[in-house]
Every structure is written in structure tokens, then in C-alpha cells.
Design an enzyme around this catalytic site. Structure first.
Site, short mmCIF file in Angstrom:
data_model
loop_
_atom_site.label_atom_id
_atom_site.label_comp_id
_atom_site.label_asym_id
_atom_site.label_seq_id
_atom_site.Cartn_x
_atom_site.Cartn_y
_atom_site.Cartn_z
N HIS A 16 46.04 15.80 11.36
CA HIS A 16 46.87 16.03 10.57
C HIS A 16 47.65 17.36 10.45
CE1 HIS A 16 44.40 12.44 9.46
NE2 HIS A 16 45.29 12.21 8.61
N HIS A 20 52.37 13.88 8.81
CA HIS A 20 51.52 13.93 8.13
C HIS A 20 50.05 13.58 8.95
CE1 HIS A 20 48.38 12.67 5.01
NE2 HIS A 20 48.04 11.72 5.59
N GLU A 33 31.75 7.53 -14.89
CA GLU A 33 30.53 7.37 -14.16
C GLU A 33 30.98 8.25 -12.69
OE1 GLU A 33 30.14 3.95 -16.82
OE2 GLU A 33 32.04 4.70 -15.63
N HIS A 80 26.74 -7.19 -17.09
CA HIS A 80 25.99 -6.10 -17.04
C HIS A 80 24.30 -6.04 -16.28
CE1 HIS A 80 29.04 -4.46 -19.77
NE2 HIS A 80 28.37 -3.68 -20.20
#
Length: 680
Positions: A42, A273, A423, A485
């Protein structure tokens, strides 16, 4: 080639900025040459951000190439890891011994230190493994947190450095960026400066294809100081960085750049890129920049300027050593101890043994999340480097104890982080805290949310850094919250990850042993999977040896030869023990193997594995899916566990409903016995 603006905001003169241009062009040349030789890579980002990076390293960065681990160095994080040649060029030019020109020539080749994306531990000067976009940004927040924590403990004369990160449009689109910038702004991390490569180009084309966000407004709303600058006006870049170093908040400098700057036919397009420029365009760049040198050749005067930049850090490092030497001996010793994190002595071992002995004697019936908290009550005062936290589940996870005080924007002397419902951001920040040095971070959430933090856990495993994830509510045993859960696939998913130790302790004693293993493991992260429901103490006879440290062991051995071996983890070990007792009453000899960590057990030698598993038929018991268990059960083994997702209801009823019971184990064992009789 687009014309460059030359407006000077402050600091450097036009002449001084012009003197830096050849230094920046050296980065461009090395980057395009390395990508061209590798036939992959890149070049666009390194060429576009070369001016910004040159200003940062030549004017601001405090680092010592001869001692890349200098504790008070500034941290530089290349969150846009695909532009790795920017970092490798800087390391070579400033004189890091490992970053040789041959390493640059071998960019992206097998065995080279110059991997396609920067990899921590492969090359001195690479602070963090990056590549998955946004991870570097999250880690940089953790590094900035660690700097403030260390400064609060040891004083600014010993700890006083900045964290600089380069992030791109992709980093800021990733969800983890929202969590990271929110946390950083909330904590007012004033020594964190993010340089945004605002080139408005993504792989697919212009960023306008997919986003319309005003990033400055977004960061400002999160409590950051923000400004915009022409990323090719080096004097303006310097003035912007200098101004942001004076703020009381984290800083975003949006550097408007042209991707592939210097490539007259390709700059500013997505085609530059992630592909080599090609022979003709490389030649055109050389002509446009007036860079007449052969590939990988840096003119002596330019290399000298860069090496002088690198040498500047030696004097700064020496000054710091003097300040450290002048500090009181007690503070000096504590600082060194924080950096070394050496737990090979007796202090941790003796503490764990005392805890285990008390558990075995008192025989509590506790959820292992509660057992874990009781262990932490003893360890946190003993080990100042432990920094706890939770993603808004402190009470549920049991991650905070009396000896912990919260870290706030106004007071970093605490040792407990309220990460909020973030999280992923928590896991990424903990990586940065561990990489910074001085701390063993642990953070809590529910096991089912390991999916939210998995990318950062994977990078911790890849880098081999010590981070501890406390993941409670580890099975259908959490009950009424239901299948959303109840983690059923997460244990095996995490166990499949290399260099990650997944612990599932069966009682309070094993919980203490798991904590010891996790703290002592300096070469990788650990996950402690803990129950919501209470479990009896199974290890009622104290044993000094950490039995969990071998991953699995025989908890109950019958007299004579085994008829069957029951292998279980966590909350299912008591179920297996009860089944073994029922089988014994029927004259069937069943051994019970507790396997708190299969990841460690698989590293043991074959003799130990055979001793533990035996040769009798095997039954595995775990309130999760089977995948991965066949390695331990063999082709004829029986697994008692989950076949699909869970359900909502009291956990006792769920175990009955899904057939994870002592009677189910007994029936499976009798099947083996009957088959044996039929074959006689």
C-alpha cells in the site's frame, strides 16, 4: 501534481519546512520502492502522510533508537497498519538497528521483520500489531490511560510522554473507534494526539460512497479538542501539533492529504491505495520530486538529517535516567517492579496457596464469579500492577474489590476502570495498557459478549501480551436471561484461537489456580469463564501444587481399573462427580477428570495426557457444543452437552431439559458397559 499550500500557521518558517521536504520524500521513495519490489502493498498512505510523519518525528517525538524500550518514550501507533512502509521507513531512517535497508528490500517476504502489516515483537519500534482497522486507535487509548496511571503513581518527572496515533477514514468508520474516542474523551486523555489521514479515499473509491460523517464534530461531541490542517503544509502541521500539546483533552488533527502524493498520474485516486505504482509511475514520481537516486538509496545529507533526529533521543533518554536516579529509592524500586512484572518469586504462589487452603477448609458453595472476587480481594492489595475494570457489569462480574478505587478524568491514582458498555473498546484499551508496560489489566463482561471483543482478544493472542478477560455467566446456568445471553459456542470458539488460554474452573480452588496461571502467563492473554450459579467446593483436601497449571487432572480415581472416564469442565464437574458416585454404587468404576484449561492440557506430553485420560471409554460433559471435544473423547466417546441454543428458565430446569444430568451420564456409561459385555 496538485499544487501545495504554503500558508504558515506558526512555529516553523517556510525555509525550515522546505528543509524537511527531502526527508519526507525519502519516506515516499522507500515506500514506493519497497512496494514495487514486493509486487504488493500500500504505497498511497505512506506517500500521503510522509509530510505529517516527518514533522512529528523530527519536531516532537521523544524516542531512542538504541533503546526502543525506553519507558518514557513517546508511543507512535500506526492504526492504518496497511501503510506499514511509513513506519518501516521511519525506523530505518532514524537509525533503529534492526530496521536495516535489507529488511526494507525484503518487505512482505517470508522471514523478514518487515511484515505486510506491523507486527509487535518482530521489529523494535513497532509498538502494537495493527492491520484490522481501528484496533490501533483503541490500543492507543489504552496506552494513554497507562501513561496517566503511571504518572499518578510515580510522578511526572519519571513518566511524562505522549501517545501519537495515525488513523485513517477506515479506522474511524469501524465501530471500535466510537467506543475508543468516547472513553478517551470521557477520561480527558490530554496526552493522546490522533493524526487523521483525511485523504477521503477508500478501497472502493471516494469515502463519500459510504460515509457523510463530519469527523471533527463527532470527536468534538465526545470531548476532544479538534482542528483541521493541510497535511502537506509542514509548518502548519507543526503549529497544529504544538497547539494540541497544550490542551487539556485528547486531540484530533484532521490532516487533509492527497493519497499517493507525488505520483503525478495516480495520486488522489483509489488506485494508489493497495497496489504497486508500476515501473512507469515510479519513474514519474522520481521526476516530479526531483528524486534522482536509485531504489533504496538515500542521499547522504538526507540520511544524516534523519539520523540526527534519531540521535536527539539519546540526550533526552540520558536526562530521564538522571531524573529517575534522583527519585527516592522506594519510588524507583516500585517503578522498576511495575515494569518487570516478575512473579517467579514466592509472593504470588504463597498467597494463592493460602487462599486455596482456606477454600478447601471452609468448603464454600459459591459461583465461581464470587470465588474469583474473593481471590481478587487478596491479590489486588498484593499486586499493585493489577488494574481491574468491567464493561458496565461490575457487580455481576465481581471484578471490583474493597482495595480498588475508580479511575476518573480528575484522578488517575485509582486502579479500577469503568469502561462503560464498550466490550470491544475495553479489550482494545487493555491491549494498549499491557503493551505500554507497568500493568496487568483485567476486565469483565459476560462470556456471550466475547464476540464483541474478539478482534482485540485475537490481537492480544497474536502479540503475546498479558491481558486477562473475566467472563462470567458462562453457560445455560445463567438461567432466565435466555439464549441471547447463554453462550453455547463461545468456549470452543475461543479455544480455537492460538495462544489464548481459556479457563473454566470447577470450584473456588480451581478459580484461585486459574488466576495464578493467568497472572504468571507473560506470553499471552487468558479468559476466565465463570459461573453465575453456585458450585460446591470439590477440592476439600488441600494440595499445594497448582493442578490447573497442567490444564487437566484426575479429580477422582476409583480403586482398581477404570470402567469409564468422565471428563468435565466448570459447573459440569460436580455433575460428573455425582454421576461417578451413582456408578460406584452400581459397581462401575468411573474416574472424573477436571479439565479447567484444554489449551494448556494439549501442550502437555503424551505420557501425562494418557495418564489423565486413561484407556477406558470416555464421556465428555460440558454445557456447550461438542466441537473440539472429539480430540479428548476419541472416535467412540460420548458427549453430553448442548446440541443447539439454550432457553429461558430457571437453570436447574434447563439442565434437566437439555439432558445435562448425572442420570444422563450414568445411562451413557451403562451403554459403554453393555457394549463391552456384548462384545465378549
Amino acid at each position: 501534481m496538485a499544487p501545495l499550500q504554503t500558508t504558515v500557521l506558526a512555529a516553523s518558517t517556510n525555509a525550515e519546512a522546505a528543509d524537511l521536504k527531502p526527508m519526507a520524500n525519502a519516506i515516499r521513495a522507500l515506500s514506493m520502492d519497497a512496494v514495487e519490489k514486493a509486487k504488493s502493498g500500500h504505497p498511497g498512505m505512506p506517500m500521503g502522510m510522509a509530510d505529517v510523519a516527518t514533522v512529528l518525528f523530527s519536531k516532537f517525538m521523544r524516542f531512542d533508537p538504541q533503546d526502543a524500550a525506553w519507558p518514557d518514550r513517546d508511543r507512535f501507533v500506526l492504526s492504518t497498519g496497511h501503510g506499514s512502509m511509513l513506519l518501516y521507513s521511519l525506523l530505518y531512517l532514524t537509525g533503529y538497528p534492526e530496521a536495516t535497508i535489507d529488511q526494507l528490500r525484503n518487505f512482505r517476504q517470508l522471514g523478514a521483520r518487515t511484515a505486510g502489516h506491523p507486527e509487535y515483537g518482530h521489529l523494535a519500534g513497532v509498538e502494537v500489531t495493527t492491520g484490522p482497522l481501528g484496533q490501533g486507535l483503541g490500543a492507543s487509548v489504552g496506552m494513554a490511560i497507562a501513561e496517566r496511571l503511571m504518572a499518578a503513581r510515580f510522578g511526572d518527572e519519571i513518566v511524562d510522554h505522549y501517545t501519537y496515533a495515525i488513523a485513517g477514514d477506515g479506522c474511524l468508520m469501524e465501530g471500535v473507534s466510537h467506543e475508543a474516542i468516547d472513553l478517551a474523551g470521557h477520561l480527558k486523555l490530554r496526552k493522546l494526539i490522533v493524526l487523521f489521514d483525511d485523504n477521503q479515499i477508500s478501497i472502493d473509491g471516494p469515502t463519500s460512497l459510504a460515509t457523510s460523517v463530519d469527523q471533527l464534530k463527532r470527536f468534538e461531541a465526545a470531548g476532544w479538542s479538534v482542528r483541521r490542517v493541510d497535511g502537506h503544509d509542514m509548518a502548519a502541521v507543526e503549529a497544529a501539533i504544538e497547539a494540541e500539546r497544550q490542551t487539556d483533552r485528547p486531540s484530533l488533527i484532521a490532516c487533509r492529504t492527497i493519497i499517493g502524493w507525488g505520483a503525478p498520474n495516480k495520486q488522489g485516486t483509489h488506485g494508489v491505495h493497495g497496489s504497486p505504482l508500476g515501473t512507469e509511475e515510479v519513474a514519474a514520481v522520481r521526476e516530479a520530486l526531483g528524486w534522482t537516486h536509485e531504489p533504496f538509496v538515500i542521499p547522504e545529507e538526507v540520511l544524516k538529517d534523519w539520523r540526527e533526529t534519531g540521535k536527539r533521543g539519546t540526550a533526552l533518554h540520558d536526562d530521564w535516567k538522571k531524573r529517575l536516579a534522583e527519585a527516592p529509592k522506594e519510588r524507583r524500586d516500585a517503578f522498576h517492579a511495575a515494569l518487570e512484572l516478575d512473579f517467579t518469586g514466592n509472593e504470588l504462589r504463597d498467597a494463592i496457596e493460602t487462599i486455596k487452603e482456606r477454600f478447601s477448609s471452609e468448603k464454600p458453595k459459591l459461583a465461581t464469579r464470587q470465588s474469583s472476587q474473593k481471590v481478587l480481594e487478596e491479590l489486588v492489595p498484593l499486586l499493585p500492577s493489577l488494574i481491574g475494570g468491567s464493561a458496565d457489569l461490575t457487580g455481576s462480574n465481581g471484578t471490583r474489590v474493597a482495595a480498588q478505587q475508580p479511575v476518573t478524568a480528575d484522578d488517575f491514582s485509582g486502579n479500577y476502570m469503568h469502561y462503560g458498555v464498550r466490550e470491544h473498546g475495553m479489550a482494545a484499551a487493555m491491549n494498549g495498557m499491557s503493551l505500554h508496560g507497568g500493568f496487568i489489566p483485567f476486565g469483565g463482561t459476560f462470556l456471550v459478549f466475547a464476540d464483541y471483543s474478539r478482534p482485540a482478544i485475537r490481537l492480544a493472542a497474536l502479540m503475546g501480551v498479558r491481558v486477562i478477560h473475566v467472563m462470567t455467566h458462562d453457560s445455560i446456568g445463567l438461567g432466565e436471561d435466555g439464549p441471547t445471553h447463554q453462550p453455547v459456542e463461545h468456549l470452543e470458539s475461543l479455544r480455537a484461537m492460538p495462544n489464548l488460554n481459556v479457563f473454566r474452573p470447577a470450584d473456588a480452588v480451581e478459580a484461585a489456580e486459574a488466576w495464578q496461571c493467568a497472572i504468571e502467563n507473560a506470553s499471552g492473554p487468558s479468559v476466565l469463564c465463570l459461573t453465575r450459579q453456585g458450585l460446591p467446593t470439590l477440592r476439600t483436601e488441600h494440595v499445594s501444587e497448582n493442578l490447573s497449571a497442567k490444564g487437566a487432572y484426575v479429580l477422582r480415581e476409583p480403586e482398581g481399573d477404570r470402567d469409564v472416564t468422565l471428563i468435565a469442565t466448570g459447573s459440569e464437574v460436580p455433575i460428573a462427580v455425582e454421576a461417578a458416585e451413582k456408578l460406584a454404587a452400581d459397581g462401575i468404576a468411573a474416574a472424573v477428570v477436571s479439565a479447567p484449561c484444554f489449551d494448556i492440557f494439549k501442550t502437555q506430553d503424551r505420557a501425562y495426557q494418557t495418564k489423565v485420560l486413561g484407556t477406558a471409554p470416555r464421556i465428555g460433559v460440558e454445557a456447550a457444543v461438542r466441537d473440539g471435544w472429539d480430540r479428548w473423547l476419541g472416535p467412540d466417546g460420548i458427549f453430553i452437552g448442548m446440541q443447539g441454543f439454550g432457553a429461558s428458565g430457571p437453570y436447574q430446569e434447563l439442565y434437566e431439559h437439555f439432558g445435562i444430568t448425572p442420570d444422563a451420564i450414568v445411562d451413557a456409561a451403562r451403554t459403554f458397559i453393555n457394549l463391552g459385555k456384548e462384545s465378549e
